[in-house]
Design a protein around this motif. Structure first.
Motif, short mmCIF file in Angstrom:
data_model
loop_
_atom_site.label_atom_id
_atom_site.label_comp_id
_atom_site.label_asym_id
_atom_site.label_seq_id
_atom_site.Cartn_x
_atom_site.Cartn_y
_atom_site.Cartn_z
N GLU A 31 64.24 -133.09 34.37
CA GLU A 31 65.04 -133.85 35.32
C GLU A 31 64.82 -133.37 36.75
OE1 GLU A 31 66.03 -132.61 32.51
OE2 GLU A 31 67.49 -133.87 31.46
N VAL A 32 64.36 -132.12 36.89
CA VAL A 32 64.11 -131.52 38.20
C VAL A 32 62.62 -131.61 38.52
CG1 VAL A 32 64.34 -129.44 39.59
CG2 VAL A 32 66.02 -129.93 37.78
N PRO A 33 62.21 -132.26 39.61
CA PRO A 33 60.77 -132.41 39.91
C PRO A 33 60.04 -131.08 40.04
CG PRO A 33 62.08 -133.90 41.27
CD PRO A 33 63.05 -133.00 40.57
N GLN A 34 60.75 -130.02 40.41
CA GLN A 34 60.10 -128.71 40.55
C GLN A 34 59.57 -128.18 39.22
OE1 GLN A 34 62.58 -129.72 42.42
NE2 GLN A 34 61.63 -129.41 44.42
N SER A 35 60.00 -128.75 38.09
CA SER A 35 59.46 -128.33 36.80
C SER A 35 57.96 -128.62 36.70
CB SER A 35 60.20 -129.03 35.65
OG SER A 35 60.04 -130.44 35.72
N LEU A 36 57.47 -129.56 37.50
CA LEU A 36 56.04 -129.82 37.57
C LEU A 36 55.25 -128.61 38.06
CD1 LEU A 36 55.50 -133.42 39.02
CD2 LEU A 36 54.23 -132.41 37.13
N MET A 37 55.89 -127.77 38.87
CA MET A 37 55.21 -126.60 39.41
C MET A 37 55.00 -125.54 38.33
SD MET A 37 54.63 -127.61 42.38
CE MET A 37 53.84 -126.09 42.92
N LEU A 38 55.77 -125.60 37.24
CA LEU A 38 55.60 -124.65 36.15
C LEU A 38 54.76 -125.21 35.01
CD1 LEU A 38 59.18 -123.10 35.88
CD2 LEU A 38 57.25 -122.42 37.32
N TYR A 121 51.07 -138.27 40.77
CA TYR A 121 50.46 -137.30 41.68
C TYR A 121 51.56 -136.50 42.38
CZ TYR A 121 46.60 -140.59 41.07
OH TYR A 121 45.65 -141.41 40.52
N SER A 122 51.31 -135.21 42.57
CA SER A 122 52.25 -134.37 43.31
C SER A 122 51.47 -133.53 44.31
CB SER A 122 53.04 -133.47 42.37
OG SER A 122 52.18 -132.60 41.65
N PHE A 123 52.14 -133.13 45.38
CA PHE A 123 51.48 -132.38 46.46
C PHE A 123 52.54 -131.59 47.23
CE2 PHE A 123 52.77 -136.53 47.92
CZ PHE A 123 53.39 -136.28 49.13
N GLY A 124 52.08 -130.60 47.97
CA GLY A 124 53.03 -129.85 48.77
C GLY A 124 52.48 -128.54 49.29
N VAL A 169 50.60 -121.45 49.99
CA VAL A 169 49.86 -122.19 48.97
C VAL A 169 49.94 -123.69 49.25
CG1 VAL A 169 49.56 -122.60 46.51
CG2 VAL A 169 50.45 -120.39 47.29
N PHE A 170 48.79 -124.33 49.30
CA PHE A 170 48.69 -125.79 49.40
C PHE A 170 48.23 -126.30 48.03
CE2 PHE A 170 47.91 -123.88 53.46
CZ PHE A 170 48.57 -124.69 54.38
N HIS A 171 48.84 -127.38 47.54
CA HIS A 171 48.52 -127.81 46.19
C HIS A 171 48.53 -129.33 46.06
CE1 HIS A 171 52.78 -128.81 45.19
NE2 HIS A 171 53.05 -127.79 45.99
N PHE A 172 47.72 -129.80 45.11
CA PHE A 172 47.69 -131.22 44.75
C PHE A 172 47.47 -131.30 43.24
CE2 PHE A 172 45.54 -135.20 43.79
CZ PHE A 172 46.39 -136.12 44.41
N GLY A 173 48.31 -132.08 42.55
CA GLY A 173 48.22 -132.15 41.10
C GLY A 173 48.22 -133.56 40.56
N VAL A 174 47.64 -133.72 39.38
CA VAL A 174 47.62 -135.00 38.66
C VAL A 174 48.23 -134.79 37.29
CG1 VAL A 174 46.20 -136.86 37.75
CG2 VAL A 174 45.52 -135.72 39.88
N ASN A 175 49.23 -135.61 36.98
CA ASN A 175 49.88 -135.61 35.67
C ASN A 175 49.55 -136.94 35.00
OD1 ASN A 175 52.39 -136.67 34.06
ND2 ASN A 175 52.64 -134.46 34.06
N ARG A 176 49.00 -136.89 33.78
CA ARG A 176 48.55 -138.12 33.12
C ARG A 176 49.09 -138.19 31.69
NH1 ARG A 176 42.43 -139.92 33.59
NH2 ARG A 176 43.29 -140.37 35.67
N LYS A 177 49.69 -139.33 31.36
CA LYS A 177 50.11 -139.62 30.00
C LYS A 177 48.94 -140.28 29.28
CE LYS A 177 53.70 -141.84 27.23
NZ LYS A 177 54.95 -142.64 27.25
N GLY A 185 48.12 -132.21 32.49
CA GLY A 185 48.17 -132.10 33.94
C GLY A 185 47.26 -131.02 34.47
N LEU A 186 46.83 -131.21 35.71
CA LEU A 186 45.96 -130.27 36.40
C LEU A 186 46.39 -130.22 37.86
CD1 LEU A 186 43.32 -128.50 36.48
CD2 LEU A 186 42.13 -130.61 37.12
N ARG A 187 46.46 -129.00 38.41
CA ARG A 187 46.82 -128.83 39.82
C ARG A 187 45.80 -127.92 40.49
NH1 ARG A 187 51.35 -126.98 39.15
NH2 ARG A 187 52.51 -128.92 39.42
N ALA A 188 45.27 -128.34 41.63
CA ALA A 188 44.37 -127.52 42.43
C ALA A 188 45.16 -126.84 43.54
CB ALA A 188 43.25 -128.38 43.03
N LYS A 189 44.79 -125.59 43.85
CA LYS A 189 45.52 -124.82 44.85
C LYS A 189 44.55 -124.18 45.85
CE LYS A 189 49.60 -123.48 42.13
NZ LYS A 189 50.36 -122.34 41.56
#
Length: 483
Positions: A31-38, A121-124, A169-177, A185-189
Motif C-alpha cells: 500500500e506504501v509506494p516506498q515498498s518498491l525501493m525494497l 516505472y519509478s524514479f527518484g 543515489v539516483f534511480h530508475f526502475g521498471v516493474n512488470r507483471k 522488477g529491475l532498478r538501475a542506480k
C-alpha cells in the motif's frame, strides 16, 4: 583528535539524511509506494504516485549489540569501572557493533505506462548514510589493563573494523507483471559519494614477552589500512577560519551529491510469485554495485614489524642520566621499523548488499474471487490489489557487513480496514534484540497517503536501555488503478 571528533559529529548529524538498513515493516507493505525501493518486483496497485519532496521518505535507525547506555550510566550504586569491566570488557566480543543509519528522499515518483499497462516505472533521488563501529575487544583490554600483566598474550589488530559513508543515489526502475503468477522488477542506480571512510580486513598483533636485557620485550606486527574519500576537503572547510562555513559547507555538500564526488553504479532486482490462490513468495537483492573513489582520496597505512625492549637502563649507573630524549629515541625507533604512510591511490568499494525474502498467506473475505491462472496477462486493478482482510507470514533479511553477513528473521500480521487504513505488526529477532515488536500504520485519505512505521516499541519508554530503535514515515499522493 579534533578531526576524529568533528568526523563523529558530522556522521551523527548526518543520520537524519541517510539510510536505514533492515526495514521489516516496510517490506511488501505494498500500500506504501516506498515498498518498491525494497523490492522492485513488488505488487504495484497504483496508476501513479508522487512523493512530497523531502517528506515522502524519512528513516532513522540506531543500534548497539551487547550493551546499552543504561548498562553503563544507570544510577544503581554500582561503580562505573565495575560496569565497564563486566558489561564491556568481559561482555562484548569483536562481532558486537555500534552504529546508526538513515535516509531522506529528495524526490520520488512513479507512473504506469498507458500503452503497456503491465509496466510501472519509478524514479527518484535520495540521500543515505551509515556508520558501523565494531568493538575492538583486544585493543580495549590492552588500553584498560596494560601489557605488564598480559605477558605472552597476543592482542589482535584484526579487531579493528569501522566504516561509514554518506552517498546520494539516483534511480530508475521498471516493474512488470508478466502474468497472473509472476511480477518482476529491475532498478538501475547511480551513486554520487559525498564521503567515505573504511578500515576493514586488518591484520597483525601486539605481544609482550620477557626480554633479555630489560624487563619486557614488545613486538608489533601490523597490516592496518584506513581508506577515506571526501574527508580531507570536509576538514579543510571545517578548520578554515577564513571561510563562512554556513555558506561553504552546504555548497560542498551539494556539489559532492550532484556528481561532484566519486561515482558508481548498481542495480536492484526482485520478484513476487503467486504459489496459490491466497499465498505468494517474494525476494529481492539490493545495491549490487560499487563506487570508484579517485577524487579527494587519502589512505593511511601501517605495515611492517618491529621488536623493541624499550629503554635500556643499567641501575644504579644510569639513574642520573634519565631524560626525555631516551623516550623520544624509543618512539623514533618504532617509527623507523614500521613506517606510517599516506597515499592518494584510487580504490573501489563495493556496496553493502542487502537480501530480502518473504512468504505471505492472505485470508478473510476477498473483494475479488477470481481464480488465479496462467490464462493471459491482466493489469492490476484497485480491487485485485487489496484482495485480503488479513495476512500472515515470515520475512528474512541479510546484509553484508565487515564481520560477515548479518541476518534477521521476522514474523508479521497485516490487517486491512477498508480502503482507508492498513496495519502491520511484526516480531523481529536479530543480533540487537530478540524482543523487537514493530507496528506500521498506513492511512489513505483520498489521494493523500501517510505512513508511519516504528520498530522495537517495547524499548521506546526507556530508549537509553534499548539496544535498537527505528522510525520511518512519509507522505505521498497516489492515484490508484481503477480510478
Amino acid at each position: 583528535m579534533k578531526k576524529v571528533t568533528v568526523l563523529m559529529l558530522t556522521i551523527f548529524l548526518g543520520m537524519v539524511t541517510s539510510h536505514a538498513q533492515n526495514k521489516a515493516l516496510l517490506y511488501d507493505f505494498y500500500e506504501v509506494p516506498q515498498s518498491l525501493m525494497l523490492n522492485p518486483g513488488v505488487r504495484t496497485p497504483y496508476k501513479w504516485h508522487a512523493g512530497i519532496p523531502l517528506l515522502s521518505g524519512i528513516a532513522v535507525q540506531a543500534g548497539s549489540s551487547g550493551v546499552t547506555v543504561n548498562d553503563l550510566f544507570a544510577n544503581d550504586g554500582v561503580d562505573f569501572n565495575t560496569k565497564v569491566r563486566e558489561k564491556v570488557l568481559d561482555g562484548l566480543s569483536k562481532n558486537d557493533d555500534f552504529g546508526g543509519s538513515g535516509q531522506i528522499e529528495v524526490f520520488y515518483g512513479g507512473f504506469r505506462n498507458t500503452k503497456r499497462p503491465n509496466d510501472y516505472y519509478s524514479f527518484g533521488m535520495y540521500g543515505e548514510g551509515f556508520i558501523a563501529q565494531f568493538w575492538p575487544r583486544d585493543l580495549a583490554i590492552l588500553a584498560f589493563e596494560g601489557n605488564a600483566n598480559n605477558l605472552e598474550r597476543r592482542f589482535d589488530l584484526n579487531h579493528i573494523a569501522t566504516q561509514g559513508e554518506a552517498v546520494n543515489v539516483f534511480h530508475f526502475g521498471v516493474n512488470r507483471k508478466l502474468n497472473n503468477k509472476w511480477t518482476v522488477g529491475l532498478r538501475a542506480k547511480l551513486y554520487s559519494s559525498v564521503f567515505e571512510f573504511k578500515s576493514v580486513r586488518n591484520d597483525g598483533y601486539f605481544v609482550t614477552t620477557q626480554g633479555e636485557n630489560n624487563i619486557l620485550r614488545n613486538t608489533l606486527v601490523a597490516d592496518v589500512t584506513m581508506r577515506t574519500s571526501g574527508i580531507e576537503s570536509l576538514f579543510d572547510i571545517l578548520n578554515d577560519d577564513d571561510v563562512a562555513q554556513s555558506v561553504e559547507l552546504p555548497k560542498w555538500l551539494l556539489g559532492r551529491s550532484l556528481f561532484g564526488g566519486n561515482l558508481g553504479a548498481g542495480v536492484d532486482i526482485g520478484f513476487t510469485h503467486n504459489i496459490g490462490r491466497s499465498s505468494y513468495v517474494t525476494a529481492s537483492l539490493l545495491d549490487v554495485g560499487f563506487i570508484y573513489h579517485n577524487n579527494d582520496v587519502k589512505n593511511y597505512t601501517l605495515n611492517g614489524a618491529a621488536t623493541n625492549e624499550g629503554v635500556e637502563i643499567v641501575l644504579p649507573e644510569d639513574a642520573s642520566n634519565l631524560n626525555a630524549d631516551i623516550w623520544q629515541d624509543l618512539i623514533d625507533d618504532f617509527e623507523r621499523q614500521i613506517p606510517f604512510e599516506t597515499d592518494e591511490r584510487a580504490y573501489l568499494s563495493l556496496r553493502p548488499i542487502k537480501l530480502y525474502s518473504s512468504f505471505r498467506y492472505n485470508f478473510g473475505e476477498r473483494s475479488l474471487k477470481s481464480k488465479v491462472c496462467d490464462c493471459g496477462i491482466k493489469p492490476n486493478t484497485k480491487t485485485d490489489s487489496f484482495d485480503y482482510l488479513n495476512a500472515v507470514g515470515g520475512q528474512f533479511f541479510m546484509i553484508n557487513q565487515p564481520r560477515g553477513p548479518q541476518a534477521a528473521i521476522t514474523a508479521f500480521y497485516q490487517r486491512r480496514l477498508g480502503n482507508v487504513l492498513a496495519l502491520k505488526t511484526t516480531y523481529t529477532a536479530d543480533k540487537y534484540t530478540f524482543s523487537n515488536i514493530g507496528l506500521g500504520l498506513n492511512v489513505q485519505a483520498g489521494p493523500v497517503n501517510f505512513y508511519v512505521l516504528a520498530d522495537n516499541l517495547l524499548g521506546y519508554p526507556n530508549l537509553p536501555d534499548s539496544n535498537y530503535a527505528s522510525l520511518q514515515f512519509g507522505f505521498n499522493i497516489i492515484s490508484w488503478n481503477g480510478n
